[in-house]
Design a protein around this motif. Structure first.
Motif, PDB file in Angstrom:
ATOM      1  N   GLY A 249      28.852 -21.443 -43.858  1.00 19.96           N
ATOM      2  CA  GLY A 249      29.386 -21.141 -42.547  1.00 19.96           C
ATOM      3  C   GLY A 249      29.652 -22.413 -41.766  1.00 19.96           C
ATOM      4  N   PRO A 250      30.033 -22.290 -40.481  1.00 21.47           N
ATOM      5  CA  PRO A 250      30.227 -23.471 -39.643  1.00 21.47           C
ATOM      6  C   PRO A 250      28.953 -24.308 -39.574  1.00 21.47           C
ATOM      7  CG  PRO A 250      31.098 -21.497 -38.581  1.00 21.47           C
ATOM      8  CD  PRO A 250      30.335 -21.031 -39.771  1.00 21.47           C
ATOM      9  N   THR A 251      29.116 -25.626 -39.557  1.00 16.89           N
ATOM     10  CA  THR A 251      27.959 -26.533 -39.637  1.00 16.89           C
ATOM     11  C   THR A 251      26.960 -26.284 -38.520  1.00 16.89           C
ATOM     12  OG1 THR A 251      29.365 -28.218 -40.654  1.00 16.89           O
ATOM     13  CG2 THR A 251      27.278 -28.956 -39.735  1.00 16.89           C
ATOM     14  N   ASP A 252      27.439 -26.210 -37.264  1.00 13.91           N
ATOM     15  CA  ASP A 252      26.492 -26.051 -36.159  1.00 13.91           C
ATOM     16  C   ASP A 252      25.760 -24.715 -36.249  1.00 13.91           C
ATOM     17  OD1 ASP A 252      28.697 -24.531 -35.576  1.00 13.91           O
ATOM     18  OD2 ASP A 252      28.906 -25.224 -33.500  1.00 13.91           O
ATOM     19  N   GLU A 253      26.433 -23.695 -36.757  1.00 14.35           N
ATOM     20  CA  GLU A 253      25.778 -22.387 -36.873  1.00 14.35           C
ATOM     21  C   GLU A 253      24.706 -22.395 -37.952  1.00 14.35           C
ATOM     22  OE1 GLU A 253      27.120 -18.003 -38.419  1.00 14.35           O
ATOM     23  OE2 GLU A 253      28.433 -18.980 -36.944  1.00 14.35           O
ATOM     24  N   ILE A 254      25.031 -22.961 -39.121  1.00  9.20           N
ATOM     25  CA  ILE A 254      24.065 -22.998 -40.223  1.00  9.20           C
ATOM     26  C   ILE A 254      22.860 -23.859 -39.861  1.00  9.20           C
ATOM     27  CG2 ILE A 254      23.710 -23.751 -42.611  1.00  9.20           C
ATOM     28  CD1 ILE A 254      25.369 -21.222 -42.354  1.00  9.20           C
ATOM     29  N   PHE A 255      23.101 -24.985 -39.165  1.00  4.94           N
ATOM     30  CA  PHE A 255      22.019 -25.918 -38.867  1.00  4.94           C
ATOM     31  C   PHE A 255      21.173 -25.503 -37.664  1.00  4.94           C
ATOM     32  CE2 PHE A 255      23.883 -29.943 -41.083  1.00  4.94           C
ATOM     33  CZ  PHE A 255      23.742 -29.305 -42.288  1.00  4.94           C
ATOM     34  N   THR A 256      21.660 -24.599 -36.861  1.00  9.97           N
ATOM     35  CA  THR A 256      20.867 -24.145 -35.705  1.00  9.97           C
ATOM     36  C   THR A 256      20.340 -22.725 -35.861  1.00  9.97           C
ATOM     37  OG1 THR A 256      22.882 -23.409 -34.559  1.00  9.97           O
ATOM     38  CG2 THR A 256      22.097 -25.652 -34.095  1.00  9.97           C
ATOM     39  N   ARG A 257      21.005 -21.927 -36.715  1.00  9.64           N
ATOM     40  CA  ARG A 257      20.555 -20.542 -36.932  1.00  9.64           C
ATOM     41  C   ARG A 257      20.583 -20.219 -38.430  1.00  9.64           C
ATOM     42  NH1 ARG A 257      23.878 -20.488 -32.648  1.00  9.64           N
ATOM     43  NH2 ARG A 257      25.665 -19.730 -33.848  1.00  9.64           N
ATOM     44  N   PRO A 258      19.813 -20.938 -39.232  1.00  8.18           N
ATOM     45  CA  PRO A 258      19.823 -20.693 -40.677  1.00  8.18           C
ATOM     46  C   PRO A 258      19.277 -19.304 -40.994  1.00  8.18           C
ATOM     47  CG  PRO A 258      17.986 -22.116 -40.087  1.00  8.18           C
ATOM     48  CD  PRO A 258      18.811 -21.955 -38.847  1.00  8.18           C
ATOM     49  N   GLN A 259      19.908 -18.636 -41.959  1.00  5.06           N
ATOM     50  CA  GLN A 259      19.485 -17.290 -42.326  1.00  5.06           C
ATOM     51  C   GLN A 259      18.673 -17.282 -43.621  1.00  5.06           C
ATOM     52  OE1 GLN A 259      20.181 -14.679 -40.155  1.00  5.06           O
ATOM     53  NE2 GLN A 259      20.854 -16.458 -38.954  1.00  5.06           N
ATOM     54  N   HIS A 260      18.956 -18.205 -44.528  1.00  5.82           N
ATOM     55  CA  HIS A 260      18.264 -18.220 -45.810  1.00  5.82           C
ATOM     56  C   HIS A 260      17.022 -19.117 -45.738  1.00  5.82           C
ATOM     57  CE1 HIS A 260      17.562 -18.720 -50.149  1.00  5.82           C
ATOM     58  NE2 HIS A 260      18.298 -17.644 -50.319  1.00  5.82           N
TER      59      HIS A 260
END
Length: 600
Positions: A249-260
Motif C-alpha cells: 500500500g502507500p508508504t505512509d499508510e503501511i508505516f503508520t498503520r501496519p496490518q500484518h
C-alpha cells in the motif's frame, strides 16, 4: 497475492503470479505487481525473503537451477519496438536488447559490478554503443562525460579516465548510476545501492537517485531492508516475508498503520527511537506493544520530544551516574594521549620523498570503567587505525595508549598478551572472522588457549556452554560449524568468543551493519545486557549514528584523523558544535523524520 492490479496505458511494469523455484522448493510465491510510469515502489523484507530473487527474475538473470513462471511484461519504452510479450519467455538475445535500455539495475556493491580493467567513462559509453543509441564512439565518450556530470561527479572528464579502484565507494556508485541511466530506461531497479556507503555519501546518492528519476519520469523499484530509506524514496511499498507479499500500500499508510504482524515487527525493530518498558529495543517477537510513528506533525511532537531524550531507561542512566560517581578519582580503563600514527606510502619517484599518510593526528580521550563510548566517523577518519592500536595490532608513531593498565606504545609481543586477554574485539563480518573449519566450541574456546591460563578441557567446555547460554544459543550449537548458522547467530558466536575470557573492554567494530533490522535489534539488546551483566567497558565503532545514540553514553566524532567533537552522546546529538558533526546528524535517516518530512 495481487497488488494494485490496475491496468491502463500508463502501466509500465506488470508482474502477474510470478513463481521462482528450484528443484526442491519455491523461493517466491505468486508475486504480482503493477507499476505505473514514474512510480517509485519499495520492496522490503529481511534476508531470504525473496527480494533479490524477484528482481533477478525480472531481469532474466536467475542462477542455474532456478526457474521462473508467470508473466512479466514491460511497457513504456519497450512498447515502441513492439516488445510487449512475456519476458519470462523471451530469449537471451531479446533480453540483452532490453537490459540497459528499457530497464537497468544498480547493484549493491559497485566494485564487483564494474569491470576493473576498463575506465569508468568507457564503461558508461559501452552501454550506449551496445544498444546503438549513439552514432559513434566519439559521441558515446562525450555522452558518457555528460552522464558522469549528471550524477554530480566533481570532475567528470577526469573521472571518465579513472579505473574503478581509483574512485571512492560513493563515486563508484555514481558511475553505476550513470551507466544505468545512460539510455534513459523506463524502469530502474536498485538493489540495496547504499548499504556499504558512509552516511553522508548515502544521503547524497539517495537524493541523486530521487532527483534523476523524478526528472526523467523513470519508474523505480527500490529493494532494501532499511525502512527509513523507503520512507525517503518511495510512494508505495511491498513487504515480503518467506517469498510472499504479506502487505502492500502507500508508504505512509503501511508505516503508520501496519496490518500484518510481520510488517509491524519490521517497523518496531527499525525504529531506534522507540523502546519497550524495560528500555530495550523492540524486535519482531516483542513488537505487540509497539506504537508506530504518525505523519501528523502535531500528534508526533510529543514523540519527537521523547525521542530527544536518551533512549536508555531512567534506571540505566542512574546506574551510569552512580558508576561515575562511585570513585571519581579512579584510573580510567582506557587513556589515549596525543596519539599519532603516520604511514609512509611506497615511493613513486626516484627524486621525490615517499608520501606520508597522517592517519591519527594527536588524539586524546579517556573512557571510565563501565563506560559506553561511541566512535563515529566516515571512511578515512582514522577509526580503524585507532582500533588496531588499542588492540595492540599496530604501534603508534608517537603518543600513549594505556588500556587496562597496559601501555601499547613500545610494548613487546609478550607484554601485549595480557592486553589481549583484557580487550576483545567483535568484528563487522562474523563469517569473515570465524574459521569455517573449526567447530563453534573450538572457536569460542580459542581465546582460552594462551600461555598462562590453566583451564582443563572440561573447564573450557563448561565455559563455552555458559557463554552460548548467555548469548541465547543452545548448548548443541557447540558441535556445529559457522556455515550452519544465520548471520545474526554467527554474530552471537563472535560475541561469545569475545567474552569467554572475561575481558575488561569489548571493542565492537560495526557489529550490526551487515545484519537485518530485526536481528540488529536483538544483537544490540544482547550487547547492552552483557555489558551491564559483566561490568564491561564498551567501545562501539559505527557509522550509524542512531545506533550509537541508543547504546552509548558518550561519543567522539572523528574526521581525517582528528577528534572534532566529544561529549555526552545526547548533548552532542541535540546540540552539535562542529559543522562536520551537524552534517553527519543531518544526513542520518530515521524512520520518524522521513515520514514527517514526506508528509509536509
Amino acid at each position: 497475492m495481487a497488488t494494485n492490479l490496475t491496468t491502463g496505458t500508463d502501466t509500465l511494469l506488470a508482474v502477474d503470479h510470478l513463481n521462482v523455484r528450484t528443484a526442491h522448493r519455491t523461493l517466491v510465491h505468486d508475486f504480482s505487481l503493477h507499476m505505473r510510469q514514474g512510480e517509485r515502489i519499495g520492496l522490503i523484507g529481511e534476508s531470504g525473503s525473496g527480494k533479490s530473487m524477484t528482481t533477478t527474475a525480472l531481469l532474466g538473470l536467475l542462477p542455474n537451477g532456478v526457474t521462473a513462471d508467470g508473466s512479466v511484461t514491460l511497457r513504456g519504452a519497450a512498447q515502441q519496438d513492439g516488445r510487449d510479450g512475456n519476458l519470462l519467455e523471451a530469449s537471451e538475445r531479446e533480453l540483452m536488447k532490453i537490459r540497459g535500455r528499457d530497464m537497468a539495475m544498480v547493484f549493491q556493491e559497485p566494485l564487483t559490478a564494474l569491470n576493473p580493467l576498463m575506465r569508468a567513462g568507457d564503461q558508461v559509453a559501452e552501454i550506449m554503443t551496445q544498444h546503438g543509441l549513439v552514432k559513434g564512439k566519439a559521441e558515446a565518450k562525450q555522452r558518457a562525460i555528460e552522464m558522469l556530470d549528471a550524477v554530480k561527479l566533481p570532475d567528470p572528464a577526469q573521472a571518465a579516465r579513472a579505473y574503478p579502484h581509483q574512485l571512492s565507494g560513493g563515486q563508484r556508485q555514481r558511475v553505476m548510476l550513470a551507466m544505468a541511466l545512460a539510455n534513459d530506461p523506463a524502469l530502474l531497479l536498485c538493489d540495496e545501492p547504499t548499504t556499504a556507503l558512509d552516511v553522508t555519501v548515502q544521503r547524497q546518492v539517495l537524493d541523486l537517485i530521487l532527483e534523476l528519476v523524478k526528472q526523467r519520469g523513470t519508474g523505480l523499484l527500490f529493494i532494501t531492508h532499511d525502512l527509513a530509506v523507503v520512507a525517503n524514496m518511495c510512494t508505495r511499498v511491498l513487504v515480503m516475508n518467506d517469498g510472499r507479499i504479506v502487505e502492500e500500500g502507500p508508504t505512509d499508510e503501511i508505516f503508520t498503520r501496519p496490518q500484518h504482524p510481520y510488517t509491524r515487527g519490521l517497523l518496531a525493530a527499525s525504529d531506534l527511537e522507540a523502546t519497550d518498558a524495560d528500555g530495550r529495543l523492540f524486535t519482531v517477537a516483542s513488537a505487540r506493544d509497539y506504537v508506530p510513528p504518525t505523519v501528523d506533525p502535531a500528534a508526533d511532537r510529543e514523540v519527537e520530544e521523547h525521542a530527544a531524550l536518551p533512549t536508555n531507561t531512567a534506571a540505566e542512566r542512574e546506574h551510569v551516574a552512580q558508576r561515575a560517581a562511585a570513585d571519581p578519582g579512579a584510573e580510567p580503563v582506557m587513556r589515549v594521549t596525543d596519539l599519532v600514527r603516520t604511514y609512509t606510502r611506497g615511493k613513486t619517484s626516484l627524486f621525490k620523498p615517499a608520501a606520508e599518510v597522517h592517519a591519527l593526528k594527536g588524539i586524546s580521550f579517556e573512557v571510565p570503567r563501565g563506560g559506553r563510548l561511541g566512535v563515529v566517523g566516515e571512511s578515512g577518519s582514522g577509526k580503524s587505525t585507532l582500533l588496531r592500536i588499542l588492540a595492540g595490532l599496530d604501534q603508534p608513531t608517537s603518543g600513549s595508549a594505556v588500556v587496562v593498565g597496559n601501555e601499547v606504545a613500545g610494548a613487546k609481543e609478550a607484554q601485549l598478551r595480557e592486553l589481549r586477554q583484557q580487550l576483545q574485539i567483535v568484528f563487522q563480518d562474523p563469517m569473515g572472522s570465524l574459521d569455517p573449519r573449526m567447530s563453534v566450541e573450538q572457536i569460542i574456546s580459542e581465546p582460552l588457549l594462551v600461555r598462562g591460563r590453566n583451564e582443563t578441557a572440561a573447564d573450557r567446555s563448561r565455559m563455552v556452554a555458559e557463554m552460548l547460554e548467555a548469548v541465547g544459543l543452545p548448548a548443541s550449537a557447540a558441535e556445529r560449524y559457522p556455515h550452519e548458522f544465520s548471520g545474526g547467530q554467527r554474530q552471537r558466536i563472535s560475541i561469545a568468543r569475545a567474552l569467554v575470557c572475561r575481558p575488561a573492554v569489548v571493542v565492537a567494530d560495526e557489529p550490526v551493519s551487515a545484519l537485518d533490522v530485526s536481528v540488529r535489534a536483538q544483537v544490540l539488546n544482547l550487547l547492552a545486557d552483557l555489558v551491564d551483566e559483566y561490568g564491561l567497558t564498551l567501545v562501539f565503532v559505527s557509522h550509524d549514528l542512531n545506533v550509537v545514540r541508543h547504546l552509548c553514553d558518550s561519543v567522539i566524532v572523528m574526521q581525517s584523523g582528528e577528534i572534532v567533537e566529544a561529549g555526552e552522546t545526547e548533548t552532542v546529538y541535540r546540540d552539535p558544535q562542529h559543522p562536520y558533526t551537524k552534517r553527519l546528524i543531518d544526513s542520518s535517516l530515521t524512520l520518524r523524520q522521513e515520514l514527517l518530512s514526506g508528509s509536509a
